[in-house]
Write a protein that holds these residues in place. Structure first.
Motif, PDB file in Angstrom:
ATOM      1  N   ILE A 545       0.820  -1.218   0.000  1.00 19.05           N
ATOM      2  CA  ILE A 545       0.000   0.000   0.000  1.00 19.05           C
ATOM      3  C   ILE A 545       0.855   1.269   0.000  1.00 19.05           C
ATOM      4  O   ILE A 545       0.546   2.226  -0.720  1.00 19.05           O
ATOM      5  CB  ILE A 545      -0.996  -0.029   1.176  1.00 19.05           C
ATOM      6  N   PRO A 546       1.963   1.340   0.788  1.00 21.70           N
ATOM      7  CA  PRO A 546       2.818   2.535   0.661  1.00 21.70           C
ATOM      8  C   PRO A 546       3.381   2.721  -0.747  1.00 21.70           C
ATOM      9  O   PRO A 546       3.559   3.853  -1.206  1.00 21.70           O
ATOM     10  CB  PRO A 546       3.938   2.258   1.671  1.00 21.70           C
ATOM     11  N   VAL A 547       3.624   1.620  -1.464  1.00 17.36           N
ATOM     12  CA  VAL A 547       4.174   1.726  -2.813  1.00 17.36           C
ATOM     13  C   VAL A 547       3.129   2.243  -3.798  1.00 17.36           C
ATOM     14  O   VAL A 547       3.443   3.037  -4.693  1.00 17.36           O
ATOM     15  CB  VAL A 547       4.716   0.352  -3.265  1.00 17.36           C
ATOM     16  N   VAL A 548       1.881   1.795  -3.624  1.00 14.70           N
ATOM     17  CA  VAL A 548       0.825   2.176  -4.579  1.00 14.70           C
ATOM     18  C   VAL A 548       0.025   3.385  -4.092  1.00 14.70           C
ATOM     19  O   VAL A 548      -1.060   3.645  -4.612  1.00 14.70           O
ATOM     20  CB  VAL A 548      -0.132   0.991  -4.828  1.00 14.70           C
ATOM     21  N   ARG A 549       0.545   4.127  -3.128  1.00 13.52           N
ATOM     22  CA  ARG A 549      -0.200   5.279  -2.598  1.00 13.52           C
ATOM     23  C   ARG A 549      -0.610   6.266  -3.681  1.00 13.52           C
ATOM     24  O   ARG A 549      -1.738   6.771  -3.658  1.00 13.52           O
ATOM     25  CB  ARG A 549       0.618   5.981  -1.517  1.00 13.52           C
ATOM     26  N   PRO A 550       0.261   6.609  -4.668  1.00  9.90           N
ATOM     27  CA  PRO A 550      -0.206   7.513  -5.740  1.00  9.90           C
ATOM     28  C   PRO A 550      -1.422   6.975  -6.488  1.00  9.90           C
ATOM     29  O   PRO A 550      -2.323   7.737  -6.846  1.00  9.90           O
ATOM     30  CB  PRO A 550       1.022   7.627  -6.652  1.00  9.90           C
ATOM     31  N   GLY A 551      -1.465   5.670  -6.734  1.00  8.32           N
ATOM     32  CA  GLY A 551      -2.622   5.087  -7.402  1.00  8.32           C
ATOM     33  C   GLY A 551      -3.874   5.164  -6.550  1.00  8.32           C
ATOM     34  O   GLY A 551      -4.979   5.371  -7.062  1.00  8.32           O
ATOM     35  N   ILE A 552      -3.714   4.999  -5.238  1.00  5.60           N
ATOM     36  CA  ILE A 552      -4.850   5.120  -4.329  1.00  5.60           C
ATOM     37  C   ILE A 552      -5.399   6.541  -4.351  1.00  5.60           C
ATOM     38  O   ILE A 552      -6.610   6.759  -4.375  1.00  5.60           O
ATOM     39  CB  ILE A 552      -4.436   4.705  -2.901  1.00  5.60           C
ATOM     40  N   ILE A 553      -4.491   7.527  -4.349  1.00  5.27           N
ATOM     41  CA  ILE A 553      -4.936   8.923  -4.405  1.00  5.27           C
ATOM     42  C   ILE A 553      -5.674   9.198  -5.707  1.00  5.27           C
ATOM     43  O   ILE A 553      -6.716   9.866  -5.728  1.00  5.27           O
ATOM     44  CB  ILE A 553      -3.726   9.871  -4.241  1.00  5.27           C
ATOM     45  N   ALA A 554      -5.148   8.666  -6.823  1.00  2.04           N
ATOM     46  CA  ALA A 554      -5.823   8.844  -8.120  1.00  2.04           C
ATOM     47  C   ALA A 554      -7.216   8.230  -8.091  1.00  2.04           C
ATOM     48  O   ALA A 554      -8.188   8.833  -8.574  1.00  2.04           O
ATOM     49  CB  ALA A 554      -4.988   8.219  -9.235  1.00  2.04           C
ATOM     50  N   ALA A 555      -7.340   7.035  -7.503  1.00  2.00           N
ATOM     51  CA  ALA A 555      -8.647   6.383  -7.422  1.00  2.00           C
ATOM     52  C   ALA A 555      -9.605   7.182  -6.543  1.00  2.00           C
ATOM     53  O   ALA A 555     -10.793   7.311  -6.858  1.00  2.00           O
ATOM     54  CB  ALA A 555      -8.493   4.962  -6.882  1.00  2.00           C
ATOM     55  N   LEU A 556      -9.101   7.723  -5.437  1.00  2.00           N
ATOM     56  CA  LEU A 556      -9.945   8.553  -4.561  1.00  2.00           C
ATOM     57  C   LEU A 556     -10.462   9.777  -5.308  1.00  2.00           C
ATOM     58  O   LEU A 556     -11.631  10.159  -5.176  1.00  2.00           O
ATOM     59  CB  LEU A 556      -9.155   8.978  -3.321  1.00  2.00           C
ATOM     60  N   ILE A 557      -9.599  10.400  -6.098  1.00  2.00           N
ATOM     61  CA  ILE A 557      -9.994  11.603  -6.843  1.00  2.00           C
ATOM     62  C   ILE A 557     -11.085  11.260  -7.860  1.00  2.00           C
ATOM     63  O   ILE A 557     -12.109  11.952  -7.950  1.00  2.00           O
ATOM     64  CB  ILE A 557      -8.770  12.223  -7.541  1.00  2.00           C
ATOM     65  N   PHE A 558     -10.886  10.188  -8.625  1.00  2.00           N
ATOM     66  CA  PHE A 558     -11.874   9.820  -9.630  1.00  2.00           C
ATOM     67  C   PHE A 558     -13.203   9.453  -8.987  1.00  2.00           C
ATOM     68  O   PHE A 558     -14.275   9.842  -9.471  1.00  2.00           O
ATOM     69  CB  PHE A 558     -11.355   8.664 -10.480  1.00  2.00           C
ATOM     70  N   CYS A 559     -13.159   8.684  -7.894  1.00  2.00           N
ATOM     71  CA  CYS A 559     -14.402   8.285  -7.229  1.00  2.00           C
ATOM     72  C   CYS A 559     -15.125   9.504  -6.662  1.00  2.00           C
ATOM     73  O   CYS A 559     -16.361   9.591  -6.736  1.00  2.00           O
ATOM     74  CB  CYS A 559     -14.102   7.281  -6.118  1.00  2.00           C
ATOM     75  N   PHE A 560     -14.377  10.452  -6.103  1.00  2.13           N
ATOM     76  CA  PHE A 560     -15.017  11.647  -5.564  1.00  2.13           C
ATOM     77  C   PHE A 560     -15.666  12.469  -6.664  1.00  2.13           C
ATOM     78  O   PHE A 560     -16.786  12.987  -6.499  1.00  2.13           O
ATOM     79  CB  PHE A 560     -13.999  12.499  -4.801  1.00  2.13           C
ATOM     80  N   LEU A 561     -14.983  12.601  -7.803  1.00  2.00           N
ATOM     81  CA  LEU A 561     -15.552  13.376  -8.910  1.00  2.00           C
ATOM     82  C   LEU A 561     -16.845  12.746  -9.415  1.00  2.00           C
ATOM     83  O   LEU A 561     -17.830  13.452  -9.665  1.00  2.00           O
ATOM     84  CB  LEU A 561     -14.535  13.475 -10.053  1.00  2.00           C
ATOM     85  N   VAL A 562     -16.847  11.429  -9.574  1.00  2.00           N
ATOM     86  CA  VAL A 562     -18.059  10.757 -10.050  1.00  2.00           C
ATOM     87  C   VAL A 562     -19.195  10.951  -9.051  1.00  2.00           C
ATOM     88  O   VAL A 562     -20.337  11.243  -9.421  1.00  2.00           O
ATOM     89  CB  VAL A 562     -17.792   9.258 -10.282  1.00  2.00           C
ATOM     90  N   SER A 563     -18.893  10.793  -7.767  1.00  2.00           N
ATOM     91  CA  SER A 563     -19.914  10.952  -6.734  1.00  2.00           C
ATOM     92  C   SER A 563     -20.434  12.390  -6.685  1.00  2.00           C
ATOM     93  O   SER A 563     -21.650  12.620  -6.612  1.00  2.00           O
ATOM     94  CB  SER A 563     -19.329  10.557  -5.377  1.00  2.00           C
ATOM     95  N   TRP A 564     -19.541  13.360  -6.735  1.00  2.00           N
ATOM     96  CA  TRP A 564     -19.938  14.764  -6.667  1.00  2.00           C
ATOM     97  C   TRP A 564     -20.827  15.158  -7.845  1.00  2.00           C
ATOM     98  O   TRP A 564     -21.776  15.936  -7.693  1.00  2.00           O
ATOM     99  CB  TRP A 564     -18.693  15.651  -6.628  1.00  2.00           C
ATOM    100  N   ASN A 565     -20.526  14.614  -9.013  1.00  2.00           N
ATOM    101  CA  ASN A 565     -21.238  15.022 -10.229  1.00  2.00           C
ATOM    102  C   ASN A 565     -22.484  14.196 -10.527  1.00  2.00           C
ATOM    103  O   ASN A 565     -23.253  14.550 -11.417  1.00  2.00           O
ATOM    104  CB  ASN A 565     -20.296  14.929 -11.437  1.00  2.00           C
ATOM    105  N   GLU A 566     -22.693  13.091  -9.811  1.00  2.00           N
ATOM    106  CA  GLU A 566     -23.805  12.195 -10.112  1.00  2.00           C
ATOM    107  C   GLU A 566     -25.150  12.891  -9.927  1.00  2.00           C
ATOM    108  O   GLU A 566     -25.405  13.539  -8.918  1.00  2.00           O
ATOM    109  CB  GLU A 566     -23.727  10.954  -9.220  1.00  2.00           C
ATOM    110  N   PHE A 567     -26.017  12.738 -10.911  1.00  2.00           N
ATOM    111  CA  PHE A 567     -27.302  13.431 -10.898  1.00  2.00           C
ATOM    112  C   PHE A 567     -28.492  12.475 -10.929  1.00  2.00           C
ATOM    113  O   PHE A 567     -29.448  12.624 -10.153  1.00  2.00           O
ATOM    114  CB  PHE A 567     -27.387  14.378 -12.097  1.00  2.00           C
ATOM    115  N   LEU A 568     -28.456  11.470 -11.802  1.00  2.00           N
ATOM    116  CA  LEU A 568     -29.624  10.626 -12.027  1.00  2.00           C
ATOM    117  C   LEU A 568     -30.056   9.895 -10.759  1.00  2.00           C
ATOM    118  O   LEU A 568     -31.225   9.954 -10.363  1.00  2.00           O
ATOM    119  CB  LEU A 568     -29.336   9.627 -13.142  1.00  2.00           C
ATOM    120  N   PHE A 569     -29.132   9.191 -10.112  1.00  2.00           N
ATOM    121  CA  PHE A 569     -29.481   8.472  -8.888  1.00  2.00           C
ATOM    122  C   PHE A 569     -30.004   9.422  -7.821  1.00  2.00           C
ATOM    123  O   PHE A 569     -30.991   9.132  -7.135  1.00  2.00           O
ATOM    124  CB  PHE A 569     -28.263   7.712  -8.348  1.00  2.00           C
TER     125      PHE A 569
END
Length: 634
Positions: A545-569
């Motif tokens: 997990i310390p090695v892949v921390r940048p990937g985790i941050i990228a995944a957090l950013i993408f998931c937050f953007l999708v959640s913030w922008n979601e309208f239909l649900f």
């Protein structure tokens, strides 16, 4: 923690594991939570939606009548369905081709080194990071007939005789919505192509230049073959996004004028939630799902870079043949006649003209991406009277923060009901986005490890493909059973209900991103940690997990953007201000249709895009990494 490696012990343990052929229990446990959750929140609702499509319901008596394939027969016999299908195909073809062409141009520009490249890359990402609801609000005001921004610009330039109701003509409205979709989706294409360009060896172009190849020849013989795998994936993503377009349509035209912009997604929504014909609506949405899968299969057969017996143009430069072999894939190469450029322009002039053309292109890309957003900010600072004056003008009579005061201050004296809901909706979007991101990335990290390390096994590869296929399912296909099931379970208008619904689209995203991230970590690191005495879970937690921390941050950013922008649900599954998110509140402004609502509407829209814009500017490095991981914001 210090890790010591004994090669003899590592080799012995690896040989024993291969001999036994056993998969560790931890591998199955790592993907078990996501399998169980996806079966619960995607598999069962899909089956329920299928059940709906085989029945008719009476909303008054609530009686169900099994009709078998009757709903599908009725759908295929409907002229409205075939008209909507034709519009869907046309809309998808225009928006996909436009997004790919424009995204390619943007990626080629951003791949060059020039002053301000970082700023331009951040600006380019803003239209993609914005919520589709905010995009719809912005562009519907741009095209508004009486006092829109486009007509205002024409009047300011003395060209008022060209002003018109831009969305008043049906065919033109469909094309303008496609243009809006291109504005929103082209940055995603450029982001993913840019990651491919940055991984391309520089010696390919250097060798071709020595052989006298110009930029156009190098693009078609080197760059394009290199990008074909990325273009294959992008084409599928862009097509699915176009087929699922709903938010922008809901805000801009709602299927009108008449039925001119009614595509399959909108038709399914009308049948399900406007006319309460759940069976027909479910059947229409299942047809849309089948269309998404069919197009994905066709793209795979036609465009897949791994297909046999394909002919790819080889570079005509004899000195670079061996260098280009990785690009054109061994035996697929064919020889072309030798080619020598004809000198038409002096090299110094050619370089000067090239720099001028590049500067103009970069400037146009900046204006294309930034001007609409700047216009949104400007009109949010304009008095309400300026927004409805005729003839319209882009130049405000004065700048004021009254619109922001009315949406942020509860005691501002605003007469707008929607404006008073903005602060709570912002907090709802923030809290739900944080919880959803943390939960989905935690589960996605576990699953990503299992899929990465054991993806060659049939069970793991099949499960991963099943997860990815769920991303091809239109959200409308899921929201209908969600609405019916959540209503019976008491989850309508709750944060828990939204978190469950959002996870149906975010779990496949986070799992795929983390799987790709773990693919880039050598497996020898796992083996060394296990030899050093770590359990598999502690190895994952303390070492990987310390090695892949940048990937985790990228995944957090993408998931937050999708959640913030979601309208239909959020629109279907919430009904009161206590749970409504900011996209739903922004859409609510349009239902009131009072002139004094326009200022607060645009102020709320600007507040809604602040987090995505901030992320685009300050975390662009992680967004590029997310593109490398194959992330998709739908």
């Amino acid at each position: 923690m210090t890790i010591t490696i004994n090669p003899a012990i590592v080799s012995a343990r690896v040989a024993k594991r291969h001999k036994n052929g056993r998969t560790p229990v931890f591998a199955y446990l790592s993907i078990a939570p996501i399998i169980a959750i996806m079966i619960s929140i995607v598999g069962l609702p899909l089956l329920y939606s299928l059940f709906l499509s085989l029945n008719t319901t009476n909303p008054i008596t609530k009686r169900w009548v099994f009709v078998g394939l009757g709903n599908y027969t009725k759908v295929f016999q409907s002229a409205d369905f075939w008209a909507a299908l034709g519009r869907t195909v046309y809309f998808s073809a225009v928006s996909v081709s436009g997004a790919i062409i424009l995204g390619t141009v943007i990626a080629l520009v951003l791949n060059e080194k020039f002053a301000g490249r970082g700023v331009l890359r951040s600006v380019v990402l803003v239209p993609w990071a914005m919520a589709p609801v905010s995009i719809g609000v912005l562009w519907s005001f741009v095209y508004a007939g009486n006092f829109g921004l486009l007509n205002g610009l024409l009047h300011d330039l003395g060209l008022g005789f060209f002003a018109t109701a831009w969305l008043g003509d049906g065919f033109r409205a469909l094309n303008l919505i496609a243009l809006t979709q291109i504005w929103n989706q082209a940055p995603l294409t450029s982001l993913m192509l840019l990651s491919g360009l940055q991984s391309m060896p520089a010696n390919l172009h250097r060798a071709a230049i020595l052989d006298g190849a110009g930029p156009i020849r190098r693009f078609f013989s080197i760059t394009l073959p290199w990008l074909k795998p990325s273009l294959f994936f992008i084409t599928i993503v862009a097509t699915i996004n176009s087929l699922m377009t709903f938010d922008i349509l809901w805000i801009m035209t709602r299927g009108g004028p008449g039925a001119a912009t009614t595509v399959l997604s909108w038709l399914g929504y009308l049948q399900s939630f406007q006319f309460l014909r759940f069976g027909e609506g479910a059947a229409t949405l299942y047809v849309l799902t089948a269309l998404s899968l069919l197009l994905a299969i066709i793209y795979f057969v036609i465009l897949s870079p791994n297909r046999r017996h394909r002919t790819v143009d080889q570079s005509t430069f004899s000195q670079t043949e061996e260098t280009l072999r990785p690009v054109v894939r061994r035996h697929d190469m064919v020889r072309l006649p030798a080619w020598k450029p004809r000198q038409r322009i002096h090299p110094a002039n050619a370089r000067r003209y090239g720099r001028m053309l590049f500067g103009m292109t970069a400037s146009i890309i900046f204006l294309w991406s930034a001007l609409p957003v700047i216009a949104l900010i400007l009109i949010s600072l304009s008095p309400a009277g300026d927004l409805i004056r005729t003839p319209p003008s882009l130049i405000p009579s004065r700048l004021t923060f009254d619109n922001y005061v009315s949406v942020l201050m509860a005691d501002s004296g605003s007469t707008s009901v929607q404006a008073k809901r903005v602060p709570v909706s912002l907090l709802n979007s923030l809290s739900i986005g944080i919880v959803v991101s943390l939960v989905n990335v935690a589960l996605g990290t576990l699953a990503g490890y299992g899929f990465s390390r054991y993806g060659q096994q049939r069970f793991f590869s099949g499960t991963l493909w099943a997860l990815l296929i769920t991303r091809m399912i239109p959200a409308l296909t899921l929201v209908l059973p969600f609405f019916i099931l959540f209503r019976s379970l008491g989850l309508i208008d709750t944060h828990v209900g939204l978190i469950i619904a959002y996870s149906s689209i975010l779990l496949p995203l986070s799992s795929w991103m983390m799987k790709t991230t773990f693919d880039n970590v050598p497996i020898s690191l796992d083996r060394a940690a296990i030899v050093d005495g770590c359990t598999r879970f502690s190895m994952l937690r303390k070492v990987l997990i310390p090695v892949v921390r940048p990937g985790i941050i990228a995944a957090l950013i993408f998931c937050f953007l999708v959640s913030w922008n979601e309208f239909l649900f959020a629109m279907i599954l919430t009904s009161t201000p206590k749970t409504q998110t900011i996209p739903v509140v922004i859409a609510g402004f349009l239902n009131q249709a009072r002139f004094y609502e326009y200022g607060p509407l645009f102020a709320a829209s600007v507040l809604a895009i602040l987090p995505p814009v901030a992320i685009a500017f300050f975390f662009q490095r992680y967004l590029v990494q997310g593109a490398l991981s194959g992330a998709v914001k739908g």
